[in-house]
Design a protein around this motif. Structure first.
Motif, PDB file in Angstrom:
ATOM      1  N   GLU A 215      14.913  -5.785 -10.952  1.00  8.87           N
ATOM      2  CA  GLU A 215      15.238  -7.195 -11.179  1.00  8.87           C
ATOM      3  C   GLU A 215      14.176  -8.110 -10.593  1.00  8.87           C
ATOM      4  OE1 GLU A 215      17.835 -10.178 -12.783  1.00  8.87           O
ATOM      5  OE2 GLU A 215      17.670  -8.008 -13.060  1.00  8.87           O
ATOM      6  N   ASP A 216      13.690  -7.769  -9.410  1.00 12.04           N
ATOM      7  CA  ASP A 216      12.670  -8.585  -8.769  1.00 12.04           C
ATOM      8  C   ASP A 216      11.385  -8.609  -9.596  1.00 12.04           C
ATOM      9  OD1 ASP A 216      11.518 -10.046  -6.395  1.00 12.04           O
ATOM     10  OD2 ASP A 216      10.204  -8.290  -6.393  1.00 12.04           O
ATOM     11  N   LEU A 217      11.016  -7.494 -10.190  1.00  8.23           N
ATOM     12  CA  LEU A 217       9.834  -7.447 -11.045  1.00  8.23           C
ATOM     13  C   LEU A 217      10.008  -8.378 -12.244  1.00  8.23           C
ATOM     14  CD1 LEU A 217       8.968  -3.629 -11.099  1.00  8.23           C
ATOM     15  CD2 LEU A 217       7.721  -5.449  -9.918  1.00  8.23           C
ATOM     16  N   GLY A 218      11.191  -8.374 -12.845  1.00  9.14           N
ATOM     17  CA  GLY A 218      11.454  -9.248 -13.981  1.00  9.14           C
ATOM     18  C   GLY A 218      11.357 -10.715 -13.618  1.00  9.14           C
ATOM     19  N   VAL A 219      11.875 -11.089 -12.463  1.00  6.62           N
ATOM     20  CA  VAL A 219      11.839 -12.485 -12.013  1.00  6.62           C
ATOM     21  C   VAL A 219      10.399 -12.918 -11.753  1.00  6.62           C
ATOM     22  CG1 VAL A 219      12.476 -14.036 -10.124  1.00  6.62           C
ATOM     23  CG2 VAL A 219      14.169 -12.443 -11.063  1.00  6.62           C
ATOM     24  N   ARG A 220       9.627 -12.075 -11.107  1.00 11.84           N
ATOM     25  CA  ARG A 220       8.244 -12.435 -10.783  1.00 11.84           C
ATOM     26  C   ARG A 220       7.373 -12.490 -12.032  1.00 11.84           C
ATOM     27  NH1 ARG A 220       5.443  -9.043  -7.584  1.00 11.84           N
ATOM     28  NH2 ARG A 220       6.938  -7.325  -7.407  1.00 11.84           N
ATOM     29  N   CYS A 221       7.633 -11.605 -12.979  1.00 12.73           N
ATOM     30  CA  CYS A 221       6.895 -11.631 -14.239  1.00 12.73           C
ATOM     31  C   CYS A 221       7.169 -12.940 -14.980  1.00 12.73           C
ATOM     32  CB  CYS A 221       7.288 -10.436 -15.097  1.00 12.73           C
ATOM     33  SG  CYS A 221       6.475 -10.379 -16.707  1.00 12.73           S
ATOM     34  N   ALA A 222       8.426 -13.340 -15.051  1.00  9.11           N
ATOM     35  CA  ALA A 222       8.784 -14.593 -15.715  1.00  9.11           C
ATOM     36  C   ALA A 222       8.103 -15.776 -15.047  1.00  9.11           C
ATOM     37  CB  ALA A 222      10.301 -14.775 -15.701  1.00  9.11           C
TER      38      ALA A 222
END
Length: 233
Positions: A215-222
């Motif tokens: 989830e953290d990877l998805g947030v940072r990518c966005a």
């Protein structure tokens, strides 16, 4: 390195060559090749058009369901963990609405395409068939993988074992496409990764660490994509 040539020996025009938006040969844009990594900046007039356009469709293609591996780590079995692409899209759209006041962007269900259709990117004719006209924001995973290399490309395959430091990374391409003019108005990628952990840590407790980091990877990518969209990078 010279510019690529076509079958007649003529120098081929590259996207962005002499202009910042490209005519879409989407069916020929290699998903993992150099064109997938080219950044096309969003022109100021396109920002204004987004505010007045009746509707912008936002889609994502099928997320990767297998977490692949690179380097010596490839001796380990693949993981069945879906990438955070939907999180990337959702967070990106929330920011557009709340901070940039673009309320006319409508999220749509992921269109279904065969894997061979996804390999080189979806042809613009298919997008026109699905959505007819207007603007389309699309999001596609380029890589979802473990690697022992990280920033160090000198790691040796023979050095690998279950205690080797390994990172999990996610790379996504986002594009804004004008279906009426068949033009690529904006394109960029995000690349995010975790801290290093051993494969023993990644695989313990039914890969709970992977799920926690996902989830953290998805947030940072966005966040990266939004900054590039807004022109702050």
């Amino acid at each position: 390195i010279g510019r690529p040539h076509d079958r007649h020996g003529r120098r081929r025009r590259l996207p962005g060559d002499g202009r910042r938006d490209g005519v879409l040969p989407l069916g020929r844009q290699c998903r993992h090749g150099p064109q997938a990594d080219l950044d096309f900046e969003l022109e100021p007039q396109v920002h204004e058009r987004l505010k007045t356009n009746p509707e912008v469709v936002a889609i994502h293609y099928a997320p990767e369901t297998l977490l692949s591996v690179e380097g010596g780590v490839s001796r380990h079995d693949l993981f069945r963990v879906e990438d955070p692409l939907l999180t990337v899209k959702d967070r990106f759209l929330i920011t557009l609405r709340e901070q940039m006041h673009l309320t006319n962007v409508q999220a749509m269900p992921a269109p279904r395409f065969q894997p061979w259709e996804m390999q080189y990117g979806v042809d613009v004719r298919e997008l026109i068939r699905l959505y007819d006209h207007g603007l389309v924001l699309d999001f596609q995973t380029l890589q979802w993988a473990f690697t022992q290399y990280g920033e160090n490309k000198l790691s040796k395959w023979s050095d690998w074992n279950m205690t080797t430091p390994t990172i999990l990374f996610h790379r996504v391409r986002a594009r804004l496409i004008d279906l009426d003019q068949r033009k690529l108005l904006w394109q960029t990628t995000c690349y995010v990764h975790t801290q290093q952990h051993s494969m023993q840590e990644w695989t313990s407790n039914q890969s709970q660490l992977v799920k926690d980091e996902r989830e953290d990877l998805g947030v940072r990518c966005a966040h990266q994509l939004v900054e590039k969209f807004a022109g702050t990078l």
